[in-house]
Design an enzyme around this catalytic site. Structure first.
Site, PDB file in Angstrom:
ATOM      1  N   SER A   1      -4.299   2.824   4.706  1.00  0.00           N
ATOM      2  CA  SER A   1      -4.562   2.189   3.409  1.00  0.00           C
ATOM      3  C   SER A   1      -4.550   0.661   3.554  1.00  0.00           C
ATOM      4  CB  SER A   1      -3.501   2.648   2.402  1.00  0.00           C
ATOM      5  OG  SER A   1      -3.741   2.072   1.144  1.00  0.00           O
TER       6      SER A   1
ATOM      7  N   LYS B   1       0.794  -1.234   0.000  1.00  0.00           N
ATOM      8  CA  LYS B   1       0.000   0.000   0.000  1.00  0.00           C
ATOM      9  C   LYS B   1       0.832   1.293   0.000  1.00  0.00           C
ATOM     10  CE  LYS B   1      -3.414  -1.152  -0.527  1.00  0.00           C
ATOM     11  NZ  LYS B   1      -3.842  -1.922  -1.745  1.00  0.00           N
TER      12      LYS B   1
ATOM     13  N   HIS C   1       6.774  -7.425  -2.443  1.00  0.00           N
ATOM     14  CA  HIS C   1       6.669  -6.660  -1.188  1.00  0.00           C
ATOM     15  C   HIS C   1       7.700  -7.172  -0.181  1.00  0.00           C
ATOM     16  CE1 HIS C   1       3.103  -4.525  -2.313  1.00  0.00           C
ATOM     17  NE2 HIS C   1       2.254  -5.512  -2.158  1.00  0.00           N
TER      18      HIS C   1
HETATM   19  S1  PPS Z   1      -0.699  -2.932  -3.237  1.00  0.00           S
HETATM   20  O1  PPS Z   1      -1.918  -3.744  -2.996  1.00  0.00           O
HETATM   21  O2  PPS Z   1       0.276  -3.112  -2.157  1.00  0.00           O
HETATM   22  O3  PPS Z   1      -0.140  -3.148  -4.560  1.00  0.00           O
HETATM   23  O4  PPS Z   1      -1.220  -1.434  -3.115  1.00  0.00           O
HETATM   24  P1  PPS Z   1      -0.430  -0.148  -3.605  1.00  0.00           P
HETATM   25  O5  PPS Z   1      -0.644   0.032  -5.050  1.00  0.00           O
HETATM   26  O6  PPS Z   1       0.953  -0.151  -3.092  1.00  0.00           O
HETATM   27  O7  PPS Z   1      -1.169   1.003  -2.820  1.00  0.00           O
HETATM   28  C1  PPS Z   1      -2.504   1.375  -3.043  1.00  0.00           C
HETATM   29  C2  PPS Z   1      -2.635   2.794  -2.562  1.00  0.00           C
HETATM   30  O8  PPS Z   1      -2.047   3.674  -3.542  1.00  0.00           O
HETATM   31  C3  PPS Z   1      -3.061   4.579  -3.975  1.00  0.00           C
HETATM   32  N1  PPS Z   1      -2.848   4.935  -5.380  1.00  0.00           N
HETATM   33  C4  PPS Z   1      -2.595   6.193  -5.780  1.00  0.00           C
HETATM   34  N2  PPS Z   1      -2.434   7.332  -5.083  1.00  0.00           N
HETATM   35  C5  PPS Z   1      -2.209   8.464  -5.802  1.00  0.00           C
HETATM   36  N3  PPS Z   1      -2.144   8.518  -7.148  1.00  0.00           N
HETATM   37  C6  PPS Z   1      -2.309   7.395  -7.891  1.00  0.00           C
HETATM   38  N4  PPS Z   1      -2.252   7.454  -9.203  1.00  0.00           N
HETATM   39  C7  PPS Z   1      -2.538   6.158  -7.199  1.00  0.00           C
HETATM   40  N5  PPS Z   1      -2.741   4.875  -7.588  1.00  0.00           N
HETATM   41  C8  PPS Z   1      -2.931   4.142  -6.467  1.00  0.00           C
HETATM   42  C9  PPS Z   1      -4.355   3.818  -3.742  1.00  0.00           C
HETATM   43  O9  PPS Z   1      -5.460   4.681  -3.787  1.00  0.00           O
HETATM   44  C10 PPS Z   1      -4.064   3.235  -2.362  1.00  0.00           C
HETATM   45  O10 PPS Z   1      -4.002   4.247  -1.353  1.00  0.00           O
HETATM   46  P2  PPS Z   1      -5.275   4.681  -0.454  1.00  0.00           P
HETATM   47  O11 PPS Z   1      -4.709   5.611   0.579  1.00  0.00           O
HETATM   48  O12 PPS Z   1      -5.845   3.447   0.150  1.00  0.00           O
HETATM   49  O13 PPS Z   1      -6.209   5.379  -1.378  1.00  0.00           O
END
Ligand code: PPS
Length: 302
Positions: free
Chosen positions: A145, A55, A115
């Site tokens: 998150s 996340k 991860h």
């Molecule tokens: S995972 O399951 O570990 O692969 O998740 P990961 O992609 O690392 O994290 C998901 C969070 O990243 C946010 N996210 C973004 N934030 C800003 N801009 C963009 N383009 C974007 N894409 C993904 C996603 O909304 C999750 O964060 P939260 O705080 O839950 O919204």
């Protein structure tokens, strides 16, 4: 509540996955069961690995990297969902398949996801001197998150209450272990290997600057038009609507976006809507202790 073998159930679509330990790090049981093959993973010199604590901005970085590799071509980046374009090497869902099989079947040059904490990285990645992109996110937003992701994703254990999850995160009793150890382990390793260490908050604050940095690391010079295009198509609002980047193609029995969408808020500072004053004080005190002596710093809000 004991997390270890909490429910003796397989992730068959109706029940939660079980968890166990690999070298002291909590992992989904199928990952533990396949650990020897994961550890023996054979990297190739032109593999590009994206590594994060869960996340921290994995999917966002994957999308940016794919756009860079495809010179900003929208059609090519939409050829398949994120988890197909980037095999997740330690991930095994019995009903769906394994990242390892997917990676082994992928032609080079491969883009991969993990991860794993630094000490659990399959040694072949370092032996082959692969390029690795690490992304870290401030732990308060990372915790929030991750909590919501546990709620919607049956391939992880149920999170318990917010209060219970808060404690699990602080004590590192969550899958992929302690956030503090994870970010510190990769930070200490960055100078000895080909590791680009980035921050979610920088991506948010100055996306084009960070996209350019990623391009340079990958070895692609991006002109301003392509840079603008990538920044637009990898913005939160656009990715949220993109079925190839928002995990909506994963069966609902595994990820239920009606509980909490994968693309949830994408913000810096959302933790303030979740933490009580007492939790914030406890978090800060614990953070000072665990992060003492490191030069790593985070933005917790803008
Ligand atoms: S995972 O399951 O570990 O692969 O998740 P990961 O992609 O690392 O994290 C998901 C969070 O990243 C946010 N996210 C973004 N934030 C800003 N801009 C963009 N383009 C974007 N894409 C993904 C996603 O909304 C999750 O964060 P939260 O705080 O839950 O919204």
């Amino acid at each position: 509540m004991t997390l270890n073998r909490m429910e003796e159930l397989k992730c068959d679509g109706t029940e939660r996955i079980t968890v166990d330990y690999v070298k002291g790090i909590l992992q989904p049981t199928p990952t533990c069961d396949n650990w020897d093959q994961i550890w023996d993973f054979q990297a190739r010199p032109d593999d590009l690995l994206i590594c994060t604590y869960p996340k921290a901005g994995t999917t966002w970085t994957q999308e940016i990297v794919d756009f860079i590799l495809n010179d900003g071509d929208v059609g090519r980046t939409q050829r398949a969902p994120t988890h197909v374009r980037f095999p997740f090497i330690e991930w095994v869902i019995p009903s769906i398949g394994s990242g390892l099989e997917q990676a082994n079947a992928m032609p080079s040059p491969r883009t991969l996801k993990t991860h794993l904490p630094f000490q659990l990285l399959p040694p072949s990645f370092l032996e082959k001197n692969c390029k690795i992109i690490y992304v870290a996110r401030n732990p308060k937003d990372n915790l929030v998150s991750y909590y919501h992701f546990h709620r919607m994703n049956k391939a992880l254990p149920a999170p318990g209450t917010w209060e219970e999850y808060f404690e699990s995160f602080l004590t590192g009793k969550v899958c992929w272990g302690s956030w503090h150890d994870h970010v510190k382990g990769w930070w200490e390793a960055r100078d000895q290997h080909r590791i680009l260490y980035l921050f979610y908050e920088d991506l948010k604050m100055k996306p084009k600057h960070e996209i350019r940095k990623l391009g340079e690391f990958i070895g692609k010079k991006l002109d301003d038009n392509v840079l603008d295009k990538i920044a637009y198509h990898t913005s939160f609002d656009v990715m949220k609507q993109n079925p190839m980047a928002n995990y909506s193609t994963v069966p609902t029995e595994v990820m239920d976006h009606s509980v909490s969408p994968f693309m949830r808020k994408g913000a810096v500072g959302d933790w303030r809507n979740h933490f009580t004053v007492a939790q914030n004080e406890r978090f800060d005190e614990d953070y000072q202790r665990k992060m003492a002596g490191t030069s790593l710093t985070f933005h917790f809000q803008f």
